[in-house]
Write an enzyme that holds these catalytic residues in place. Structure first.
Site: not given
Length: 413
Positions: A232-233
């Site tokens: 995830d970012k």
């Protein structure tokens, strides 16, 4: 490590002198910023021009025996080019247009970055680059910083080309306007292994859609710089890229498998900071056949079937006890299995309890750790999407999740 050019003359006395001068110049401009003092364009331009003149006076690039000094001057111009237009610069006469239109804060950053460079050889960029963890002939592993994104691969419903900023070099990418850097773009620009070069060559074709999304073939390897996993970012940690087209399919097969059920799968471990006093459960909680929380070999076990809701941009439980949503196709249900173990406990300023948790995921679903831990009552710090208070973001500006270890077999060895 010290840059080769600097290593040749970093012990010279004039380098130390230059470092001291730059420190003094930095502190001067920093005091203006901290005191919020107003300065005119002319005052600022004279300060910047004076910095360039002083740097040149110390380096003395015209010295007859100064090949090192000439090299240092070329590097000085490169480091200060954001604030000085060297084609208009003259050390003997002040000329206001030679100073670029930049604000005090950026001037301070440029001077400080240059000072650090001449003393250590470290080139500081606007955004942190991924740290190289190690590499072999087949793989390269990097530590992905928070805010780097992993948007690649596609599927039957989305054949979009992986997004990128279009930078010409890794350093340009790290100094660009956008902090959300695509990890595949960075790797393609930074390295010269087969799939990185292949990705650059694929960009040059100008394809507007990907023609395959199997995630295992040579074509796919050269649309994503060989990247074999995603994070995830806001999650930092281990990223694995296959350097060769042949090795890509082998490693991707390992990441696609479920290690507990299939030989040759990966083992993925994380650390997360959760809300609440996390303890290993003493009995099994079962809300439905698709929602179970219990214990296996001394670790908490969360086995909750999930689906990702694009509209809500978060994962949801398939069946929390009231039955599946009849309007949702059954093929959206994803089996997911997570093991966890509390490691340490902390008390916040308002007596709130936090637990550092060691996590292993067997499957790799979207937001799996964030969703599973929230489902059992312990949302991650900094994660209001899954139930953490929005006030978390004042002290924890990201989801508190780090991928610290990944185990897999290197192909062909």
């Amino acid at each position: 490590a010290m840059a080769p050019a600097i290593a040749k003359f970093a012990t010279e006395g004039w380098i130390t002198q230059l470092g001291n001068i730059l420190e003094e110049r930095y502190l001067r401009i920093r005091s203006i910023i901290d005191e919020d003092r107003a300065v005119t364009r002319d005052e600022l331009a004279r300060f910047v021009w004076g910095t360039g003149r002083t740097v040149r006076q110390v380096i003395k690039p015209d010295d007859k025996e100064g090949s090192k000094r000439r090299q240092a001057w070329m590097e000085a111009k490169g480091m200060l080019k954001e604030i000085i237009d060297w084609e208009k610069f003259s050390p003997s006469q002040y000329f206001e247009p030679c100073v670029k239109n930049v604000l005090e804060k950026r001037i301070a950053e440029v001077i400080e970055n240059y000072r650090i460079y001449i003393l250590t050889g470290e080139i500081r960029t606007k955004y942190f680059p991924p740290k190289l963890l190690g590499e072999t002939d087949e793989i390269v592993c990097v530590d992905k910083p928070c805010m780097y994104t992993c948007t690649y691969g596609g599927n039957r419903d989305d054949q979009s080309v992986p997004p990128r900023q279009g930078a010409k070099s890794a350093s340009q990418l790290l100094n660009g306007e956008k902090g959300e850097i695509q990890i595949h773009e960075y790797l393609a620009l930074k390295f010269h292994y087969e799939t990185a070069v292949g990705t650059r060559e694929w960009w040059a074709t100008g394809e507007e859609q990907i023609s395959c999304w199997c995630g295992k073939c040579p074509y796919c390897s050269c649309t994503q710089s060989g990247c074999c996993n995603r994070l995830d970012k806001e999650t930092s940690g281990v990223m694995v890229a296959a350097k060769t087209k042949q090795g890509f399919g082998e490693i991707r097969s390992q990441f696609a498998s479920e290690h507990s059920l299939e030989t040759g799968g990966t083992e993925k471990y994380y650390f997360a900071l959760c809300h609440g006093n996390v303890q290993i459960p003493t009995e099994v909680e079962e809300k439905s056949a698709s929602w179970k929380h219990g214990i296996t070999d001394g670790r908490g076990r969360v086995e909750v079937v999930m689906r990702y809701c694009k509209e809500a941009r978060r994962s949801l439980a398939w069946d929390s006890g009231d039955g599946p949503n009849p309007d949702i196709p059954s093929n959206q249900a994803q089996h997911a299995l997570t093991f966890y173990e509390p490691v340490a406990w902390f008390t916040g300023p308002k007596k709130e309890i936090y637990t550092l948790v060691h996590v292993q995921i067997i499957t790799g679903r979207t937001h799996q750790i964030r969703f599973h831990l929230a489902e059992v009552g312990h949302p991650l710090a900094g994660d209001p999407t899954y139930g953490a208070p929005h006030s978390d973001r004042k002290w924890c500006g990201r989801v508190f999740l780090h991928s610290y270890q990944t185990k897999f077999r290197e192909p062909f060895t």
